[in-house]
Design a protein around this motif. Sequence first.
Motif, mmCIF file in Angstrom:
data_model
loop_
_atom_site.group_PDB
_atom_site.id
_atom_site.type_symbol
_atom_site.label_atom_id
_atom_site.label_comp_id
_atom_site.label_asym_id
_atom_site.label_seq_id
_atom_site.Cartn_x
_atom_site.Cartn_y
_atom_site.Cartn_z
ATOM 1 N N GLY A 88 0.811 -1.298 -0.009
ATOM 2 C CA GLY A 88 -0.081 0.105 -0.103
ATOM 3 C C GLY A 88 0.975 1.107 0.003
ATOM 4 N N LYS A 89 2.201 1.086 -0.530
ATOM 5 C CA LYS A 89 3.115 2.270 -0.483
ATOM 6 C C LYS A 89 2.782 3.240 -1.702
ATOM 7 C CE LYS A 89 6.532 0.376 2.539
ATOM 8 N NZ LYS A 89 7.952 0.033 2.932
ATOM 9 N N GLY A 90 2.047 2.821 -2.736
ATOM 10 C CA GLY A 90 1.714 3.450 -4.084
ATOM 11 C C GLY A 90 0.349 4.036 -3.825
ATOM 12 N N ALA A 91 0.028 4.961 -4.856
ATOM 13 C CA ALA A 91 -1.462 5.399 -4.840
ATOM 14 C C ALA A 91 -1.846 5.678 -6.417
ATOM 15 C CB ALA A 91 -1.398 6.716 -4.070
ATOM 16 N N LEU A 92 -3.023 5.481 -6.436
ATOM 17 C CA LEU A 92 -3.536 6.103 -7.786
ATOM 18 C C LEU A 92 -3.705 7.725 -7.691
ATOM 19 C CD1 LEU A 92 -6.634 3.560 -8.089
ATOM 20 C CD2 LEU A 92 -4.307 3.405 -9.137
ATOM 21 N N TYR A 93 -3.669 8.055 -8.817
ATOM 22 C CA TYR A 93 -3.877 9.631 -9.019
ATOM 23 C C TYR A 93 -5.342 10.015 -8.537
ATOM 24 C CZ TYR A 93 0.587 10.937 -11.311
ATOM 25 O OH TYR A 93 2.022 11.046 -11.403
ATOM 26 N N PRO A 94 -5.414 11.153 -8.149
ATOM 27 C CA PRO A 94 -7.109 11.515 -7.594
ATOM 28 C C PRO A 94 -7.794 11.515 -8.973
ATOM 29 C CG PRO A 94 -5.172 13.338 -7.208
ATOM 30 C CD PRO A 94 -4.560 12.484 -8.065
ATOM 31 N N ASN A 95 -9.211 10.843 -8.638
ATOM 32 C CA ASN A 95 -10.254 10.724 -9.379
ATOM 33 C C ASN A 95 -10.064 9.673 -10.471
ATOM 34 O OD1 ASN A 95 -11.492 13.212 -8.226
ATOM 35 N ND2 ASN A 95 -10.103 14.360 -9.248
ATOM 36 N N VAL A 96 -8.978 8.686 -10.223
ATOM 37 C CA VAL A 96 -9.092 7.589 -11.243
ATOM 38 C C VAL A 96 -10.109 6.842 -11.256
ATOM 39 C CG1 VAL A 96 -7.675 5.527 -11.708
ATOM 40 C CG2 VAL A 96 -6.378 7.699 -11.119
ATOM 41 N N LYS A 97 -10.646 6.349 -10.152
ATOM 42 C CA LYS A 97 -11.522 5.232 -10.133
ATOM 43 C C LYS A 97 -13.035 5.875 -10.566
ATOM 44 C CE LYS A 97 -9.771 2.156 -6.791
ATOM 45 N NZ LYS A 97 -9.858 1.344 -5.281
ATOM 46 N N GLU A 98 -13.372 7.199 -9.959
ATOM 47 C CA GLU A 98 -14.338 7.865 -10.484
ATOM 48 C C GLU A 98 -14.437 8.151 -11.616
ATOM 49 O OE1 GLU A 98 -13.398 8.986 -6.097
ATOM 50 O OE2 GLU A 98 -12.238 8.856 -8.013
ATOM 51 N N VAL A 99 -13.335 8.494 -12.403
ATOM 52 C CA VAL A 99 -13.250 8.986 -13.971
ATOM 53 C C VAL A 99 -13.598 7.457 -14.562
ATOM 54 C CG1 VAL A 99 -11.859 9.282 -16.038
ATOM 55 C CG2 VAL A 99 -12.098 10.872 -13.988
ATOM 56 N N LEU A 100 -12.757 6.519 -14.415
ATOM 57 C CA LEU A 100 -13.017 5.114 -15.103
ATOM 58 C C LEU A 100 -14.320 4.786 -14.932
ATOM 59 C CD1 LEU A 100 -9.814 3.059 -14.117
ATOM 60 C CD2 LEU A 100 -10.146 4.421 -15.960
ATOM 61 N N SER A 101 -15.033 4.878 -13.728
ATOM 62 C CA SER A 101 -16.440 4.512 -13.543
ATOM 63 C C SER A 101 -17.446 5.366 -14.529
ATOM 64 C CB SER A 101 -16.688 4.547 -12.277
ATOM 65 O OG SER A 101 -18.261 4.387 -12.004
ATOM 66 N N HIS A 102 -17.014 6.583 -14.484
ATOM 67 C CA HIS A 102 -17.876 7.494 -15.408
ATOM 68 C C HIS A 102 -17.895 7.104 -16.895
ATOM 69 C CE1 HIS A 102 -19.333 11.150 -16.854
ATOM 70 N NE2 HIS A 102 -18.584 11.313 -17.788
ATOM 71 N N LEU A 103 -16.653 6.683 -17.537
ATOM 72 C CA LEU A 103 -16.495 6.443 -18.780
ATOM 73 C C LEU A 103 -17.089 5.160 -19.097
ATOM 74 C CD1 LEU A 103 -12.541 7.301 -19.292
ATOM 75 C CD2 LEU A 103 -14.449 8.631 -19.777
ATOM 76 N N VAL A 104 -17.145 4.131 -18.401
ATOM 77 C CA VAL A 104 -17.770 3.088 -18.521
ATOM 78 C C VAL A 104 -19.005 3.027 -18.514
ATOM 79 C CG1 VAL A 104 -18.052 0.665 -17.554
ATOM 80 C CG2 VAL A 104 -15.806 1.288 -17.544
ATOM 81 N N ASP A 105 -19.681 3.765 -17.606
ATOM 82 C CA ASP A 105 -21.143 4.332 -17.772
ATOM 83 C C ASP A 105 -21.478 4.710 -18.807
ATOM 84 O OD1 ASP A 105 -21.540 3.256 -14.992
ATOM 85 O OD2 ASP A 105 -21.242 4.937 -14.085
ATOM 86 N N HIS A 106 -20.665 5.538 -19.520
ATOM 87 C CA HIS A 106 -20.869 6.398 -20.696
ATOM 88 C C HIS A 106 -20.375 5.560 -22.082
ATOM 89 C CE1 HIS A 106 -21.720 9.346 -18.121
ATOM 90 N NE2 HIS A 106 -22.305 10.271 -19.058
ATOM 91 N N GLU A 107 -20.411 4.352 -21.646
ATOM 92 C CA GLU A 107 -20.005 3.123 -22.886
ATOM 93 C C GLU A 107 -18.757 3.266 -23.522
ATOM 94 O OE1 GLU A 107 -23.646 3.361 -25.455
ATOM 95 O OE2 GLU A 107 -24.680 2.246 -24.074
ATOM 96 N N TYR A 108 -17.797 3.770 -22.870
ATOM 97 C CA TYR A 108 -16.304 3.690 -23.314
ATOM 98 C C TYR A 108 -15.656 2.411 -22.937
ATOM 99 C CZ TYR A 108 -16.232 8.865 -24.385
ATOM 100 O OH TYR A 108 -16.469 9.992 -24.912
ATOM 101 N N SER A 109 -15.043 1.529 -23.725
ATOM 102 C CA SER A 109 -14.175 0.537 -23.301
ATOM 103 C C SER A 109 -12.735 1.262 -23.024
ATOM 104 C CB SER A 109 -14.196 -0.324 -24.410
ATOM 105 O OG SER A 109 -15.355 -0.934 -24.875
ATOM 106 N N ILE A 110 -12.277 0.501 -21.825
ATOM 107 C CA ILE A 110 -11.062 1.006 -21.160
ATOM 108 C C ILE A 110 -9.967 0.023 -21.245
ATOM 109 C CG2 ILE A 110 -10.025 1.735 -19.207
ATOM 110 C CD1 ILE A 110 -12.126 3.788 -20.080
#
Length: 219
Positions: A88-110
């Motif tokens: 757990g010493k690393g980290a995602l950038y801010p808003n990564v999970k929220e943005v990925l979720s938003h994109l998938v909800d709007h039918e983008y493939s990631i």
Amino acid sequence: MAQAIIFDMDGTLFQTDKILELSLEDAFNRLRAQGEWDIETPIDQYREIMGVPLPKVWEALLPHHSIEVREQTDAYFLERLLENIKSGKGALYPNVKEVLSHLVDHEYSIFIASNGLKEYLEAIVSYYHLDQWVTETFSIQQIDSLHKSDLVKSIMDKHQVTNAAIVGDRLSDIKAAKDNGLISIGCNFDFAREDELAQADMVIDDLSELETVLPKRIN
């Protein structure tokens, strides 16, 4: 496939700097213990070339060492990276999970296309549960040429992607987009360089900006 977003990993989704210095210091301490290194750890030099495949990293950082030493250092460095991710010493950038979720909800493939090693990428995806949004993660290890442009082409061919953007922080990401006729979105994050970002189609300072800029560029 209607719409796809291809993300880089290091310096784009994952804050590599949080574990980079720790892991690199460990690797060079091992070299010191073996009598193979006697000066400071070249962290600044690594930052300059961050984003290139690891074999090229060790060619640059250990130009006078044998291939065997480079390979041993590479293996140990990876071991330390994995341990630091899993602890757990690393980290995602801010808003990564929220943005990925938003994109998938709007039918983008990631997708993820990274110069990182497969085991390293899998550790990040697993620890942060990114696979709930990411269709597939691709490592430069899968491409003989070690060129990200070819890696992106393999994603496009496999998943029949014709309409996409590449989101990343370095020139290899921008070039991969241009070489494949895709939109390039530069991330002005930790490892980014102004002269490289200037070649992107657009530049963002936070991943949350994707939610507004993408509908205007990819349809």
